[in-house]
Write a protein that holds these residues in place. Structure first.
Motif, PDB file in Angstrom:
ATOM      1  N   UNK A   1      17.455  80.409   7.891  1.00 17.99           N
ATOM      2  CA  UNK A   1      17.608  80.848   9.243  1.00 17.99           C
ATOM      3  C   UNK A   1      17.542  79.174   9.975  1.00 17.99           C
ATOM      4  N   UNK A   2      17.121  78.532   9.472  1.00 21.82           N
ATOM      5  CA  UNK A   2      17.041  76.872  10.131  1.00 21.82           C
ATOM      6  C   UNK A   2      18.373  76.423  10.085  1.00 21.82           C
ATOM      7  N   UNK A   3      18.711  76.398   8.526  1.00 20.66           N
ATOM      8  CA  UNK A   3      20.319  75.747   8.521  1.00 20.66           C
ATOM      9  C   UNK A   3      21.299  76.796   8.948  1.00 20.66           C
ATOM     10  N   UNK A   4      21.181  77.933   9.152  1.00 19.32           N
ATOM     11  CA  UNK A   4      22.221  78.813   9.961  1.00 19.32           C
ATOM     12  C   UNK A   4      22.294  78.260  11.401  1.00 19.32           C
ATOM     13  N   UNK A   5      21.039  78.168  11.832  1.00 18.80           N
ATOM     14  CA  UNK A   5      20.993  77.908  13.327  1.00 18.80           C
ATOM     15  C   UNK A   5      21.416  76.455  13.541  1.00 18.80           C
ATOM     16  N   UNK A   6      21.219  75.606  12.627  1.00 18.77           N
ATOM     17  CA  UNK A   6      21.777  74.188  12.708  1.00 18.77           C
ATOM     18  C   UNK A   6      23.254  74.190  12.916  1.00 18.77           C
ATOM     19  N   UNK A   7      23.792  75.000  11.821  1.00 16.60           N
ATOM     20  CA  UNK A   7      25.259  75.190  11.997  1.00 16.60           C
ATOM     21  C   UNK A   7      25.867  75.697  13.095  1.00 16.60           C
ATOM     22  N   UNK A   8      25.273  76.587  13.713  1.00 15.28           N
ATOM     23  CA  UNK A   8      26.025  77.616  14.833  1.00 15.28           C
ATOM     24  C   UNK A   8      25.350  76.740  16.012  1.00 15.28           C
ATOM     25  N   UNK A   9      24.179  76.708  16.334  1.00 16.75           N
ATOM     26  CA  UNK A   9      23.703  76.377  17.638  1.00 16.75           C
ATOM     27  C   UNK A   9      22.968  74.839  17.800  1.00 16.75           C
ATOM     28  N   UNK A  10      23.066  74.345  16.640  1.00 11.82           N
ATOM     29  CA  UNK A  10      22.504  72.581  16.820  1.00 11.82           C
ATOM     30  C   UNK A  10      20.931  72.803  16.769  1.00 11.82           C
ATOM     31  N   UNK A  11      20.480  71.552  17.129  1.00 11.26           N
ATOM     32  CA  UNK A  11      18.849  71.347  16.825  1.00 11.26           C
ATOM     33  C   UNK A  11      18.297  72.382  17.748  1.00 11.26           C
ATOM     34  N   UNK A  12      18.641  72.493  19.103  1.00 18.24           N
ATOM     35  CA  UNK A  12      17.858  73.472  19.874  1.00 18.24           C
ATOM     36  C   UNK A  12      17.714  74.781  19.240  1.00 18.24           C
ATOM     37  N   UNK A  13      19.007  75.244  18.731  1.00 16.26           N
ATOM     38  CA  UNK A  13      18.442  76.665  17.994  1.00 16.26           C
ATOM     39  C   UNK A  13      17.627  76.702  16.960  1.00 16.26           C
ATOM     40  N   UNK A  14      17.656  75.675  16.112  1.00 15.48           N
ATOM     41  CA  UNK A  14      16.777  75.707  15.261  1.00 15.48           C
ATOM     42  C   UNK A  14      15.321  75.450  15.609  1.00 15.48           C
ATOM     43  N   UNK A  15      15.209  74.850  16.455  1.00 15.79           N
ATOM     44  CA  UNK A  15      13.819  74.615  17.016  1.00 15.79           C
ATOM     45  C   UNK A  15      13.544  75.969  17.490  1.00 15.79           C
ATOM     46  N   UNK A  16      14.228  76.958  18.179  1.00 15.65           N
ATOM     47  CA  UNK A  16      13.804  78.117  18.660  1.00 15.65           C
ATOM     48  C   UNK A  16      13.255  79.052  17.570  1.00 15.65           C
ATOM     49  N   UNK A  17      14.092  78.934  16.371  1.00 13.15           N
ATOM     50  CA  UNK A  17      13.832  79.594  15.078  1.00 13.15           C
ATOM     51  C   UNK A  17      12.348  79.491  14.663  1.00 13.15           C
ATOM     52  N   UNK A  18      12.044  78.022  14.694  1.00 14.12           N
ATOM     53  CA  UNK A  18      10.680  77.778  14.173  1.00 14.12           C
ATOM     54  C   UNK A  18       9.729  78.193  15.291  1.00 14.12           C
TER      55      UNK A  18
END
Length: 257
Positions: free
Chosen positions: A101-118
């Motif tokens: 999920x973090x990898x997908x969020x980084x690819x699609x929405x960048x660091x902010x999207x990955x932080x939201x997943x976490x």
């Protein structure tokens, strides 16, 4: 504070239940003895007591002094063990799913999207991921240091209060041995006072003294099983944290290329 309250609540419930059971057993034993003495000539042979009943009977025979302290070690040790098991189970995370999920969020929405997943995921691994992602704007080296530092903090949270369980494991049999030694001293005092080596004079005292050792060993065995399970669970989570930290750094390196 919430964990402290949970430990105290569990201890209180276990102590209350044990006290009620012990009181009920004592009253039941008195009633059975009275009925048996009144109907001694007509009553049929009583059935053998179950293991649970025999255990409570021996506990009552051991006396309230050292047996009560050994019981307190069991109650407190179990309360801490149960609290740790609940905490560790809640801290367990599906690492592969979170990483994907973090990898997908980084690819699609960048660091902010990955932080939201976490942020929306519970557990120490998600917290480590968040701290690492939060330092990416300072460079990969800063992110790596944050991951390592926060990993140590999370490890301390996992191991919190576990040392108390090991204390009760060591303390219970020592208290049992102390009760045995004191009981033996009292038995020899009776021999000295009577001036006669009559077995019936000291047999009861020696039996009560040995019961404290038996229950101390039982408490240590029970707590040791819980302790080993907790340690194994902590090791499993820590291994997952280390593997996840390496995976996160690989993701950040690929993201910055």
């Amino acid at each position: 504070m919430k964990r402290l309250f949970s430990i105290l609540a569990i201890s209180g419930m276990m102590a209350f239940g044990t006290t009620v059971n012990a009181t009920t057993t004592a009253n039941t034993s008195t009633a059975v003895t009275t009925v048996a003495s009144m109907t001694q000539d007509d009553a049929a042979p009583a059935e053998e007591a179950s293991f649970h009943q025999e255990l409570k009977k021996r506990f009552i025979e051991g006396g309230p002094g050292f047996m009560g302290i050994v019981l307190l070690c069991l109650i407190l040790g179990l309360a801490i063990a149960i609290e740790r098991i609940i905490f560790l189970n809640l801290s367990t995370t599906n690492t592969k799913k979170l990483t994907q999920e973090v990898e997908d969020a980084l690819s699609s929405g960048g660091v902010d999207a990955a932080k939201e997943v976490c942020r929306n995921t519970k557990g120490p691994i998600a917290s480590i991921y968040y701290q690492g992602l939060d330092r990416t704007d300072e460079g990969l080296e800063a992110a790596e240091k944050a991951v390592v530092a926060y990993g140590g903090v999370q490890m301390g949270q996992l191991e919190k209060n576990v040392s108390w369980i090991s204390l009760f494991i060591a303390l219970a049999p020592m208290l049992g041995f102390m009760g045995t030694v004191i009981g033996m001293i009292q038995a020899f005092d009776k021999i000295e006072a009577a001036g006669d080596m009559n077995p019936s004079l000291v047999a009861g005292g020696i039996k009560v003294a040995l019961l404290t050792t038996v229950f101390g060993l039982i408490v240590a065995i029970i707590l040791q099983i819980f302790y080993n399970y907790i340690i194994a669970k902590i090791d499993s989570i820590v291994n997952s944290m280390e593997d996840a930290s390496i995976t996160l750094m690989d993701l950040l390196i690929r993201q910055n290329k």
